[in-house]
Design a protein around this motif. Structure first.
Motif, PDB file in Angstrom:
ATOM      1  N   ARG A 214       0.885  -1.185   0.042  1.00 11.23           N
ATOM      2  CA  ARG A 214      -0.002   0.071  -0.115  1.00 11.23           C
ATOM      3  C   ARG A 214       0.754   1.335   0.048  1.00 11.23           C
ATOM      4  O   ARG A 214       0.402   2.363  -0.615  1.00 11.23           O
ATOM      5  N   ARG A 215       2.056   1.221   0.680  1.00 14.83           N
ATOM      6  CA  ARG A 215       2.856   2.281   0.743  1.00 14.83           C
ATOM      7  C   ARG A 215       3.957   2.108  -0.134  1.00 14.83           C
ATOM      8  O   ARG A 215       4.597   3.080  -0.450  1.00 14.83           O
ATOM      9  N   ASP A 216       4.167   1.134  -0.875  1.00 11.15           N
ATOM     10  CA  ASP A 216       5.335   0.768  -1.737  1.00 11.15           C
ATOM     11  C   ASP A 216       4.685  -0.091  -2.599  1.00 11.15           C
ATOM     12  O   ASP A 216       5.214  -1.140  -2.813  1.00 11.15           O
ATOM     13  N   PRO A 217       3.931   0.493  -3.777  1.00 10.45           N
ATOM     14  CA  PRO A 217       3.282  -0.441  -4.564  1.00 10.45           C
ATOM     15  C   PRO A 217       4.245  -1.205  -5.575  1.00 10.45           C
ATOM     16  O   PRO A 217       5.449  -0.603  -5.862  1.00 10.45           O
ATOM     17  N   PHE A 218       3.844  -2.443  -6.153  1.00  6.32           N
ATOM     18  CA  PHE A 218       4.901  -3.146  -7.055  1.00  6.32           C
ATOM     19  C   PHE A 218       3.910  -3.805  -7.792  1.00  6.32           C
ATOM     20  O   PHE A 218       2.905  -4.431  -7.527  1.00  6.32           O
ATOM     21  N   ASP A 219       4.353  -3.937  -9.334  1.00  6.14           N
ATOM     22  CA  ASP A 219       3.439  -4.437 -10.247  1.00  6.14           C
ATOM     23  C   ASP A 219       3.761  -6.115 -10.574  1.00  6.14           C
ATOM     24  O   ASP A 219       4.432  -6.652  -9.893  1.00  6.14           O
ATOM     25  N   ALA A 220       3.168  -6.742 -11.568  1.00  7.38           N
ATOM     26  CA  ALA A 220       2.919  -7.963 -11.551  1.00  7.38           C
ATOM     27  C   ALA A 220       4.359  -8.397 -12.166  1.00  7.38           C
ATOM     28  O   ALA A 220       5.090  -9.493 -12.022  1.00  7.38           O
ATOM     29  N   GLY A 221       4.967  -7.468 -13.021  1.00  3.47           N
ATOM     30  CA  GLY A 221       6.391  -7.622 -13.618  1.00  3.47           C
ATOM     31  C   GLY A 221       7.423  -7.652 -12.167  1.00  3.47           C
ATOM     32  O   GLY A 221       8.432  -8.605 -12.575  1.00  3.47           O
ATOM     33  N   THR A 222       7.323  -6.816 -11.690  1.00 10.48           N
ATOM     34  CA  THR A 222       8.368  -7.270 -10.322  1.00 10.48           C
ATOM     35  C   THR A 222       8.007  -8.297  -9.598  1.00 10.48           C
ATOM     36  O   THR A 222       9.095  -8.791  -9.323  1.00 10.48           O
ATOM     37  N   PHE A 223       6.697  -8.567  -9.304  1.00 15.33           N
ATOM     38  CA  PHE A 223       6.685 -10.013  -8.777  1.00 15.33           C
ATOM     39  C   PHE A 223       7.368 -10.969  -9.461  1.00 15.33           C
ATOM     40  O   PHE A 223       8.134 -11.837  -8.832  1.00 15.33           O
ATOM     41  N   ALA A 224       7.127 -11.141 -10.823  1.00 15.43           N
ATOM     42  CA  ALA A 224       7.750 -12.248 -11.554  1.00 15.43           C
ATOM     43  C   ALA A 224       9.186 -12.091 -11.430  1.00 15.43           C
ATOM     44  O   ALA A 224       9.909 -13.116 -11.545  1.00 15.43           O
ATOM     45  N   SER A 225      10.022 -10.934 -11.379  1.00 18.80           N
ATOM     46  CA  SER A 225      11.216 -11.001 -11.466  1.00 18.80           C
ATOM     47  C   SER A 225      11.662 -11.387 -10.187  1.00 18.80           C
ATOM     48  O   SER A 225      12.888 -11.892 -10.102  1.00 18.80           O
ATOM     49  N   ILE A 226      11.194 -11.011  -9.043  1.00 18.08           N
ATOM     50  CA  ILE A 226      11.498 -11.834  -7.643  1.00 18.08           C
ATOM     51  C   ILE A 226      11.712 -13.155  -7.644  1.00 18.08           C
ATOM     52  O   ILE A 226      12.419 -13.583  -7.252  1.00 18.08           O
ATOM     53  N   VAL A 227      10.336 -13.593  -8.158  1.00 18.15           N
ATOM     54  CA  VAL A 227      10.301 -14.992  -8.230  1.00 18.15           C
ATOM     55  C   VAL A 227      11.300 -15.551  -9.109  1.00 18.15           C
ATOM     56  O   VAL A 227      11.839 -16.722  -8.810  1.00 18.15           O
ATOM     57  N   ALA A 228      11.669 -15.014 -10.104  1.00 21.98           N
ATOM     58  CA  ALA A 228      12.636 -15.473 -11.027  1.00 21.98           C
ATOM     59  C   ALA A 228      14.008 -15.628 -10.533  1.00 21.98           C
ATOM     60  O   ALA A 228      14.816 -16.635 -10.618  1.00 21.98           O
ATOM     61  N   VAL A 229      14.509 -14.471  -9.994  1.00 25.93           N
ATOM     62  CA  VAL A 229      15.783 -14.449  -9.261  1.00 25.93           C
ATOM     63  C   VAL A 229      15.904 -15.510  -8.285  1.00 25.93           C
ATOM     64  O   VAL A 229      16.828 -16.083  -7.961  1.00 25.93           O
TER      65      VAL A 229
END
Length: 399
Positions: A214-229
């Motif tokens: 809520r205070r530090d939004p992130f999108d689906a692409g960021t989610f996928a990048s974190i999962v990938a690494v």
């Protein structure tokens, strides 16, 4: 002092690093001169030979011969010490630097480690300066360079390279350069056992990002990048055991080899996660002649106190300024050590990746306090070299 203030940060770090290496090298050379004839070395070896003792000799062997295609066994059919316990990152670098072992490993390996250590010191400052005032981060560099285990930064070990990669990976994580983090984290996982710990860090980082979205939004692409690494790092962590299994024909080649080094303490046992520290505490207390009936309960209590104390530090006002991710790293790595490593003399070396904790210790600005920390670090170097590096007969306390 005026000239010091005018220096750019990187020059200050290199001055600190150089001064610390002079002190450590003098101490190291004194131990080399006093070294008697042993099963590891001749009497009074030169600096470079002395800096390539213990695991340095394994890395040297690997750079010359590679890894064995079959596991060695003793007369009881048990796996014995062999090169598969040592990850390939550092010996591959040394194979390249020595031009396929045409140049002397014993001279170049300590020099390469020292160069990696200088780079690690520079990155350590940049990492902590992202969370702490510049002067505090600079004193943390002093602590890093004078710490009791800092001699390990200039010997033929993989620690300097691993710390360089670790600090680079943590900087990329804090900057949220996730895709750039993939090759760095993978290389780190193939240099020193740290892949599972870093994968756990990434899981905690992802959970924290979700919890604070809520205070530090992130999108689906960021989610996928974190999962990938995270998945890449976890795969890198299991890649070496897979390679060892394929080459030797034994699926448990890597773990069987790692367990050899604790056999002298507790005998032939399978790896059961989160039990080695209890086993180790029990063994060490018995070695100190604590009655058998008391050793195990005292060992369990000691491990719980250690875990509780470390947890309290992570929640303390000294550690909180480091931010969530650096504390997640320390927690993840500590959990990994607690899960798989047997506490012995080499465990002190395994604590080096907890170096971000030095940022918390560097926060108080009292001069007496800071001088005491530096003095304790230098005295600790002498103690560690005497206990773990210097060869005293049939030494059972290797670094």
């Amino acid at each position: 002092m005026v000239r010091w203030r005018l220096l750019p940060w990187w020059q200050k770090v290199l001055v600190i690093f150089l001064a610390s290496r002079i002190v450590t090298t003098i101490i190291f050379a004194a131990f080399a001169a006093a070294q008697p004839l042993s099963y590891r070395t001749g009497a009074s070896p030169d600096y470079f030979t002395f800096a390539t003792l213990w695991d340095g000799q394994w890395y040297w062997l690997i750079s010359l011969q590679g890894y064995p295609s079959a596991l060695p066994h003793n007369e009881l059919g048990q796996v014995t010490e062999n090169a598969w316990a040592f990850l390939p990152g550092y010996p591959v670098v040394m194979w390249v630097v020595t031009l396929g072992h045409h140049l002397p490993f014993t001279v170049l390996a300590p020099l390469v480690s020292t160069v990696f250590a200088a780079g690690a010191a520079l990155l350590f400052y940049k990492l902590l300066a992202m969370k702490l005032p510049g002067s505090t981060a600079m004193f943390a560099v002093v602590l890093f360079c004078t710490a009791p285990l800092s001699p390990i930064l200039q010997v033929s070990y993989a620690e300097s390279m691993a710390m360089f990669l670790l600090f680079a990976a943590l900087i990329l994580l804090l900057r949220r350069r996730y895709l750039l983090l993939i090759p760095v984290a993978a290389a780190m996982a193939l240099t020193r056992p740290s892949g599972f710990a870093f994968a756990l860090l990434l899981l905690l980082h992802l959970i924290h990002r979700i919890a604070t979205r809520r205070r530090d939004p992130f999108d689906a692409g960021t989610f996928a990048s974190i999962v990938a690494v995270g998945l890449t790092t976890a795969f890198a962590a299991v890649l070496w055991p897979i390679v060892a299994g394929i080459v030797t024909g034994s699926a448990t080649a890597y773990t069987d080899t790692e367990l050899v080094w604790r056999r002298a303490y507790i005998g032939e046992q399978d790896l059961l996660p989160f039990t080695p520290w209890i086993q180790g505490a029990d063994w060490w207390l018995k070695w100190w002649h604590v009655p058998d009936a008391l050793a195990l309960p005292l060992g369990v209590a000691g491990v719980l106190v250690l875990v509780g104390g470390f947890g309290a530090f992570l929640l303390s006002r000294w550690a909180r300024p480091l931010g969530a991710d650096l504390r997640f790293w320390m927690l993840s790595y500590a959990v990994y050590l607690l899960a798989v490593f047997f506490p012995q003399s080499s465990t002190f070396r395994l604590l080096v990746p907890l170096a971000p904790a030095l940022g918390g210790l560097a926060i108080p600005e009292n001069r007496v306090y800071r001088a005491a920390l530096v003095g304790a670090g230098i005295l600790g170097q002498i103690a560690w070299l005497y206990v773990a590096w210097w060869v005293d007969g049939q030494d059972f306390t290797p670094p």
